[in-house]
Scaffold this motif. Structure first.
Motif, PDB file in Angstrom:
ATOM      1  N   THR A   1      44.346  29.584  21.183  1.00  0.00           N
ATOM      2  CA  THR A   1      42.998  30.339  21.029  1.00  0.00           C
ATOM      3  C   THR A   1      41.840  29.278  21.010  1.00  0.00           C
ATOM      4  O   THR A   1      42.151  28.140  21.165  1.00  0.00           O
ATOM      5  CB  THR A   1      42.884  31.119  19.713  1.00  0.00           C
ATOM      6  OG1 THR A   1      42.966  30.207  18.636  1.00  0.00           O
ATOM      7  CG2 THR A   1      43.919  32.224  19.667  1.00  0.00           C
TER       8      THR A   1
ATOM      9  N   HIS B   1      35.091  29.584   9.556  1.00  0.00           N
ATOM     10  CA  HIS B   1      35.732  30.608   9.338  1.00  0.00           C
ATOM     11  C   HIS B   1      36.680  30.702   8.011  1.00  0.00           C
ATOM     12  O   HIS B   1      37.065  29.356   7.621  1.00  0.00           O
ATOM     13  CB  HIS B   1      37.172  30.817  10.359  1.00  0.00           C
ATOM     14  CG  HIS B   1      36.833  31.521  11.709  1.00  0.00           C
ATOM     15  ND1 HIS B   1      36.967  32.850  11.833  1.00  0.00           N
ATOM     16  CD2 HIS B   1      35.981  31.267  12.597  1.00  0.00           C
ATOM     17  CE1 HIS B   1      36.574  33.262  12.812  1.00  0.00           C
ATOM     18  NE2 HIS B   1      35.696  32.314  13.274  1.00  0.00           N
TER      19      HIS B   1
ATOM     20  N   PHE C   1      31.712  34.084  16.564  1.00  0.00           N
ATOM     21  CA  PHE C   1      32.843  33.819  15.487  1.00  0.00           C
ATOM     22  C   PHE C   1      34.146  34.344  16.008  1.00  0.00           C
ATOM     23  O   PHE C   1      35.147  34.346  15.489  1.00  0.00           O
ATOM     24  CB  PHE C   1      32.588  34.283  14.247  1.00  0.00           C
ATOM     25  CG  PHE C   1      31.326  33.383  13.747  1.00  0.00           C
ATOM     26  CD1 PHE C   1      31.171  32.036  13.500  1.00  0.00           C
ATOM     27  CD2 PHE C   1      30.146  34.588  13.237  1.00  0.00           C
ATOM     28  CE1 PHE C   1      29.931  31.632  13.125  1.00  0.00           C
ATOM     29  CE2 PHE C   1      28.917  33.629  12.876  1.00  0.00           C
ATOM     30  CZ  PHE C   1      29.035  32.390  12.736  1.00  0.00           C
ATOM     31  N   GLN C   2      34.193  35.236  17.140  1.00  0.00           N
ATOM     32  CA  GLN C   2      35.382  35.854  17.707  1.00  0.00           C
ATOM     33  C   GLN C   2      36.568  34.903  18.198  1.00  0.00           C
ATOM     34  O   GLN C   2      36.006  34.016  18.877  1.00  0.00           O
ATOM     35  CB  GLN C   2      34.745  36.923  18.429  1.00  0.00           C
ATOM     36  CG  GLN C   2      34.713  38.120  17.969  1.00  0.00           C
ATOM     37  CD  GLN C   2      34.833  39.338  19.173  1.00  0.00           C
ATOM     38  OE1 GLN C   2      34.902  39.021  19.989  1.00  0.00           O
ATOM     39  NE2 GLN C   2      34.520  40.504  18.636  1.00  0.00           N
ATOM     40  N   ILE C   3      37.552  35.463  17.650  1.00  0.00           N
ATOM     41  CA  ILE C   3      38.962  34.317  18.133  1.00  0.00           C
ATOM     42  C   ILE C   3      39.599  35.039  19.374  1.00  0.00           C
ATOM     43  O   ILE C   3      39.860  36.015  19.399  1.00  0.00           O
ATOM     44  CB  ILE C   3      39.868  34.257  16.921  1.00  0.00           C
ATOM     45  CG1 ILE C   3      38.953  33.537  15.989  1.00  0.00           C
ATOM     46  CG2 ILE C   3      40.924  33.608  17.350  1.00  0.00           C
ATOM     47  CD1 ILE C   3      39.963  33.446  14.566  1.00  0.00           C
TER      48      ILE C   3
ATOM     49  N   MET D   1      27.454  37.884  15.214  1.00  0.00           N
ATOM     50  CA  MET D   1      28.811  37.604  14.919  1.00  0.00           C
ATOM     51  C   MET D   1      29.540  37.463  16.094  1.00  0.00           C
ATOM     52  O   MET D   1      30.863  36.822  15.766  1.00  0.00           O
ATOM     53  CB  MET D   1      29.349  38.715  13.985  1.00  0.00           C
ATOM     54  CG  MET D   1      28.202  38.902  12.701  1.00  0.00           C
ATOM     55  SD  MET D   1      27.843  37.246  12.036  1.00  0.00           S
ATOM     56  CE  MET D   1      28.946  37.251  10.716  1.00  0.00           C
ATOM     57  N   ASP D   2      29.277  37.611  17.389  1.00  0.00           N
ATOM     58  CA  ASP D   2      30.290  37.568  18.260  1.00  0.00           C
ATOM     59  C   ASP D   2      30.689  36.041  18.465  1.00  0.00           C
ATOM     60  O   ASP D   2      31.861  35.583  18.986  1.00  0.00           O
ATOM     61  CB  ASP D   2      29.548  37.819  19.804  1.00  0.00           C
ATOM     62  CG  ASP D   2      29.623  39.188  19.945  1.00  0.00           C
ATOM     63  OD1 ASP D   2      29.817  40.003  18.720  1.00  0.00           O
ATOM     64  OD2 ASP D   2      29.367  39.826  20.876  1.00  0.00           O
TER      65      ASP D   2
ATOM     66  N   VAL E   1      40.132  28.632  18.603  1.00  0.00           N
ATOM     67  CA  VAL E   1      40.155  28.121  17.432  1.00  0.00           C
ATOM     68  C   VAL E   1      41.038  26.522  17.622  1.00  0.00           C
ATOM     69  O   VAL E   1      40.939  25.468  17.180  1.00  0.00           O
ATOM     70  CB  VAL E   1      41.001  28.678  16.365  1.00  0.00           C
ATOM     71  CG1 VAL E   1      40.958  28.070  15.085  1.00  0.00           C
ATOM     72  CG2 VAL E   1      40.115  29.998  16.130  1.00  0.00           C
TER      73      VAL E   1
END
Lengths: 253, 178
Positions: free
Chosen positions: A37, A123, A20-22, A17-18, A39
């Protein structure tokens, strides 16, 4: 706490899941609403790639198109035909909006498949906003075009008895409000799951040494599948938008 | 799920549960998404889509114009072919007429020439017959003269005293008439 320690101690150091970190782009840990970011970066890369395809490559305006212009025209023709087929002629008024959705989701999905990239469409915040925007737009169009007549969408007049009609109306109403949820989670869930699976296999590959050949082939397979999923999910999201739009333009069964 | 997220966040920043459910980043994502979508919508609806649409409709127009033009040219070619065929047929008829005329004229001339030739031949043969008759007549006279001369000579040689030309002539005439 206990689970966290167990993970750290395991020989498989996998953090699917790392990815997907913002993270803020320019250092710092605080994420305010305006902080640029990753994103932000990938959202704008998506916009840039689409602009390149649809604006830069079509700059020739040639009667006999170049390869790039052909691609732009085919994307245009594909979405336009989809809107016209599903939502009818009246739907073409909303073609730019649907084109925006389709190209955005497609290219966000595809860019997310690049190694080290960030998948914005994995997300739920992103897909949720997309789905809610569709839901609100379509509902607004329905009420503006038909006023209270839009409520006929929930009233199955062809059902034989009043009781059945009431039950069906309840079901229709619930399914209508579940639409944005399924619409957004379908897209986000598919993308997230696929990327997580690739990461898990990658973690195995890192831990297995020579045996890594097996998970590497698995990654190749899953990657191909994810490529398919990226396109299909963009298509599904768009065609469902067209279906909802059609419901708003032509309510009643 | 929420408890896992909290637990993970508490344990270390590197291992959260699901970043998707970290609501603290939602305003940030939503803000940038809306900015990106609005930018993309403006780019597409103001620049890209009108341009591609115009190119496609231009092409459609060009193609249908070309087809129309081709249709027109084809029709003109057909008309030209038709005109050529009628001209050819006319020319053929004309040629036949001229040939017939020439043939008739030649026939007329020929008939005239044959008639003239027949007349000439008839005249010539008549004349020839006349002359033959004359020749025949004069030949008979000559025979009589020769006979008289021969007879006179014979008589003179045999009986020189009895040579009376008139008697001899009448005797010869009597005998030759026989």
């Amino acid at each position: 706490m206990a689970t966290g320690q167990d993970e750290g101690a395991s020989p498989f150091n996998i953090h699917p899941m790392d990815q997907f970190q913002i993270k803020p782009l320019f250092g710092g840990t605080e994420i305010h609403w305006y902080t640029p970011t990753n994103v932000t970066l990938w959202l704008f890369l998506t916009v840039a790639v689409i602009s390149f395809l649809l604006v830069f490559l079509s700059r020739g305006r040639a009667a006999v198109p170049s390869r790039g212009q052909s691609m732009a025209e085919m994307t245009y023709g594909f979405v336009r035909k989809m809107v016209e087929d599903v939502a009818g002629k009246e739907g073409l008024k909303y073609f730019p909006y649907i084109m925006t959705l389709f190209t955005f989701i497609l290219f966000a999905n595809l860019l997310g498949l690049l190694p080290y990239s960030f998948t914005t469409t994995s997300h739920i915040a992103v897909t949720g906003v997309l789905a809610l925007a569709v839901f609100l737009t379509v509902t607004a169009i329905g009420f503006v075009k038909h006023g209270a007549g839009f409520l006929k969408l929930f009233w199955v007049a062809s059902a034989p008895t009043l009781a059945l009609r009431l039950v069906l109306a309840m079901i229709e109403l619930i399914s209508y409000f579940v639409r944005p949820v399924s619409h957004s989670i379908r897209l986000g869930g598919n993308l997230m799951a696929g990327h997580a699976v690739i990461k898990v296999f990658a973690g195995f590959a890192g831990a297995l040494g020579v045996g890594a050949v097996v998970p590497i082939f698995a990654i190749v397979g899953v990657y191909g599948l994810e490529l398919l999923v990226a396109c299909i999910q963009a298509y599904v999201f768009t065609i469902l938008t067209c279906v909802y739009l059609n419901d708003a333009l032509h309510p009643g069964h | 799920m929420a408890t896992t997220t909290e637990a993970a966040n508490g344990a270390a920043d590197a291992a959260p549960g699901m970043p998707q459910l970290d609501f603290s980043t939602f305003p940030n994502q939503i803000f940038w998404l809306v900015v990106a979508l609005v930018a993309l919508y403006l780019i597409l609806s103001r620049v890209a889509l009108p341009r591609i649409g115009a190119v496609l409709s231009d092409r459609h127009e060009t193609i249908s114009n070309d087809l129309e033009q081709a249709q027109e040219l084809k029709q003109r070619a057909e008309e030209a072919e038709e005109a050529y065929k009628t001209a050819l047929a006319d020319a053929r008829a004309e040629a036949q007429r001229i040939a017939a005329d020439a043939r008739a004229e030649i026939q007329k001339d020929l008939d005239k020439a044959i008639a003239k030739a027949d007349a000439e031949i008839a005249a010539k043969s008549a004349e020839s017959e006349k002359r033959i008759a004359e020749i025949r007549d004069s030949a008979a006279d000559d025979v009589a003269i020769v006979a008289k001369d021969v007879a006179a000579a014979l008589v003179g040689a045999v009986l020189p005293s009895a040579s009376n030309d008139a008697d001899i002539a009448s005797a010869v005439t009597d005998r030759t008439k026989g």
